[in-house]
Design a protein around this motif. Sequence first.
Motif, PDB file in Angstrom:
ATOM      1  N   SER A   1     -84.645  -6.971  -2.804  1.00  0.00           N
ATOM      2  CA  SER A   1     -83.228  -7.018  -3.177  1.00  0.00           C
ATOM      3  C   SER A   1     -83.058  -7.125  -4.682  1.00  0.00           C
ATOM      4  O   SER A   1     -82.195  -6.472  -5.272  1.00  0.00           O
ATOM      5  CB  SER A   1     -82.537  -8.210  -2.507  1.00  0.00           C
ATOM      6  OG  SER A   1     -82.622  -8.108  -1.118  1.00  0.00           O
ATOM      7  N   LEU A   2     -83.899  -7.950  -5.295  1.00  0.00           N
ATOM      8  CA  LEU A   2     -83.843  -8.101  -6.748  1.00  0.00           C
ATOM      9  C   LEU A   2     -84.183  -6.786  -7.443  1.00  0.00           C
ATOM     10  O   LEU A   2     -83.513  -6.389  -8.399  1.00  0.00           O
ATOM     11  CB  LEU A   2     -84.800  -9.207  -7.203  1.00  0.00           C
ATOM     12  CG  LEU A   2     -84.778  -9.558  -8.675  1.00  0.00           C
ATOM     13  CD1 LEU A   2     -83.406 -10.058  -9.097  1.00  0.00           C
ATOM     14  CD2 LEU A   2     -85.845 -10.599  -8.971  1.00  0.00           C
TER      15      LEU A   2
ATOM     16  N   LEU B   1     -79.889  -0.855  -9.756  1.00  0.00           N
ATOM     17  CA  LEU B   1     -78.459  -0.567  -9.700  1.00  0.00           C
ATOM     18  C   LEU B   1     -77.787  -0.906 -11.029  1.00  0.00           C
ATOM     19  O   LEU B   1     -76.961  -0.135 -11.529  1.00  0.00           O
ATOM     20  CB  LEU B   1     -77.810  -1.358  -8.558  1.00  0.00           C
ATOM     21  CG  LEU B   1     -76.305  -1.202  -8.394  1.00  0.00           C
ATOM     22  CD1 LEU B   1     -75.949   0.221  -7.992  1.00  0.00           C
ATOM     23  CD2 LEU B   1     -75.786  -2.188  -7.384  1.00  0.00           C
ATOM     24  N   LEU B   2     -78.149  -2.031 -11.611  1.00  0.00           N
ATOM     25  CA  LEU B   2     -77.579  -2.410 -12.904  1.00  0.00           C
ATOM     26  C   LEU B   2     -77.983  -1.436 -14.011  1.00  0.00           C
ATOM     27  O   LEU B   2     -77.170  -1.097 -14.870  1.00  0.00           O
ATOM     28  CB  LEU B   2     -77.993  -3.833 -13.276  1.00  0.00           C
ATOM     29  CG  LEU B   2     -77.366  -4.948 -12.441  1.00  0.00           C
ATOM     30  CD1 LEU B   2     -77.965  -6.292 -12.810  1.00  0.00           C
ATOM     31  CD2 LEU B   2     -75.864  -4.948 -12.593  1.00  0.00           C
TER      32      LEU B   2
ATOM     33  N   ASP C   1     -78.703   1.756 -13.571  1.00  0.00           N
ATOM     34  CA  ASP C   1     -77.912   2.966 -13.322  1.00  0.00           C
ATOM     35  C   ASP C   1     -76.461   2.768 -13.757  1.00  0.00           C
ATOM     36  O   ASP C   1     -75.829   3.677 -14.283  1.00  0.00           O
ATOM     37  CB  ASP C   1     -77.952   3.340 -11.840  1.00  0.00           C
ATOM     38  CG  ASP C   1     -79.310   3.853 -11.409  1.00  0.00           C
ATOM     39  OD1 ASP C   1     -80.134   4.201 -12.294  1.00  0.00           O
ATOM     40  OD2 ASP C   1     -79.561   3.905 -10.181  1.00  0.00           O
ATOM     41  N   LEU C   2     -75.947   1.564 -13.533  1.00  0.00           N
ATOM     42  CA  LEU C   2     -74.567   1.261 -13.897  1.00  0.00           C
ATOM     43  C   LEU C   2     -74.377   1.272 -15.410  1.00  0.00           C
ATOM     44  O   LEU C   2     -73.346   1.724 -15.906  1.00  0.00           O
ATOM     45  CB  LEU C   2     -74.169  -0.099 -13.325  1.00  0.00           C
ATOM     46  CG  LEU C   2     -72.709  -0.499 -13.424  1.00  0.00           C
ATOM     47  CD1 LEU C   2     -71.836   0.495 -12.672  1.00  0.00           C
ATOM     48  CD2 LEU C   2     -72.520  -1.897 -12.871  1.00  0.00           C
ATOM     49  N   LEU C   3     -75.380   0.811 -16.152  1.00  0.00           N
ATOM     50  CA  LEU C   3     -75.296   0.840 -17.613  1.00  0.00           C
ATOM     51  C   LEU C   3     -75.324   2.272 -18.150  1.00  0.00           C
ATOM     52  O   LEU C   3     -74.721   2.558 -19.182  1.00  0.00           O
ATOM     53  CB  LEU C   3     -76.440   0.034 -18.232  1.00  0.00           C
ATOM     54  CG  LEU C   3     -76.347  -1.487 -18.056  1.00  0.00           C
ATOM     55  CD1 LEU C   3     -77.595  -2.159 -18.606  1.00  0.00           C
ATOM     56  CD2 LEU C   3     -75.102  -2.034 -18.721  1.00  0.00           C
ATOM     57  N   GLN C   4     -76.008   3.162 -17.442  1.00  0.00           N
ATOM     58  CA  GLN C   4     -76.079   4.556 -17.876  1.00  0.00           C
ATOM     59  C   GLN C   4     -74.815   5.326 -17.508  1.00  0.00           C
ATOM     60  O   GLN C   4     -74.375   6.199 -18.244  1.00  0.00           O
ATOM     61  CB  GLN C   4     -77.296   5.245 -17.256  1.00  0.00           C
ATOM     62  CG  GLN C   4     -78.598   4.722 -17.806  1.00  0.00           C
ATOM     63  CD  GLN C   4     -79.791   5.340 -17.101  1.00  0.00           C
ATOM     64  OE1 GLN C   4     -79.641   6.129 -16.177  1.00  0.00           O
ATOM     65  NE2 GLN C   4     -80.984   4.969 -17.541  1.00  0.00           N
ATOM     66  N   GLU C   5     -74.254   5.012 -16.351  1.00  0.00           N
ATOM     67  CA  GLU C   5     -73.072   5.745 -15.897  1.00  0.00           C
ATOM     68  C   GLU C   5     -72.101   4.792 -15.213  1.00  0.00           C
ATOM     69  O   GLU C   5     -72.288   4.415 -14.058  1.00  0.00           O
ATOM     70  CB  GLU C   5     -73.484   6.865 -14.926  1.00  0.00           C
ATOM     71  CG  GLU C   5     -72.346   7.752 -14.544  1.00  0.00           C
ATOM     72  CD  GLU C   5     -72.803   8.868 -13.623  1.00  0.00           C
ATOM     73  OE1 GLU C   5     -71.967   9.340 -12.854  1.00  0.00           O
ATOM     74  OE2 GLU C   5     -73.973   9.257 -13.676  1.00  0.00           O
ATOM     75  N   VAL C   6     -71.078   4.404 -15.914  1.00  0.00           N
ATOM     76  CA  VAL C   6     -70.058   3.502 -15.385  1.00  0.00           C
ATOM     77  C   VAL C   6     -69.132   4.294 -14.465  1.00  0.00           C
ATOM     78  O   VAL C   6     -68.735   5.410 -14.807  1.00  0.00           O
ATOM     79  CB  VAL C   6     -69.258   2.865 -16.551  1.00  0.00           C
ATOM     80  CG1 VAL C   6     -68.158   1.963 -16.022  1.00  0.00           C
ATOM     81  CG2 VAL C   6     -70.177   2.106 -17.485  1.00  0.00           C
TER      82      VAL C   6
END
Length: 158
Positions: free
Chosen positions: A31-32, A38-39, A41-46
Motif C-alpha cells: 500500500s505504501l 500515486l503521489l 504521478d500526481l506531482l507530474q500530472e495534476v
Amino acid sequence: MIEKIFQSSRYLVLIAIAAASVSAIVLYFGSLSVLIHLLMDLLQEVPTTTESGKMLAVKLLKILDLLLIAITLQTISVSLYRLFITPLRVENSTFLNVLNIKSFHDLKITIIQVSIVILVILFLEQAVELGARSEILYFGSAVALVILASVYATRHMR
C-alpha cells in the motif's frame, strides 16, 4: 496425557498467526509503495478534469481497501495470539478490549464487520469507474444481499 497433547496443540495456531502477520506486513508495504507511486504521478500530472479527479478518487479508495485488509489481517494475528497463545487473560489485553474481542466468536464478528466496510468500498470503486449503468445496479444488489446476510448472521450468532 491426551489433555497435555491437546494443550500443546494450541501452538499450531502460530502458523496462522505468522501467515496473517506476514500478509499484513506485505500489504502495508504494498500500500505504501502504491501510494508513493500515486503521489509521484500526481506531482507530474495534476488532475484538471472531473473525470481525472474521479480516477484519482478510485485509486485512493483502492489504497484504502488494501489498508483495511492489512488492518484486518493484523487484527486477526494479534487476536489469535492473545486468545490462544499468551497466558494473559483476555480482560487484561488493551488491544482486545479496544476492539471488544473477548472470544473467538467476537473475532469472527469483527472480521465480518470489517468485510462489510471493504464491500462498500469495493462498490464505491465500481460505481465511480463504471458510472450509472445497469451493471452497477446488479453489482450493488449483490453487495447489498451479501451485507444483509452478514448482518443477519452476526445478529443471530450472539
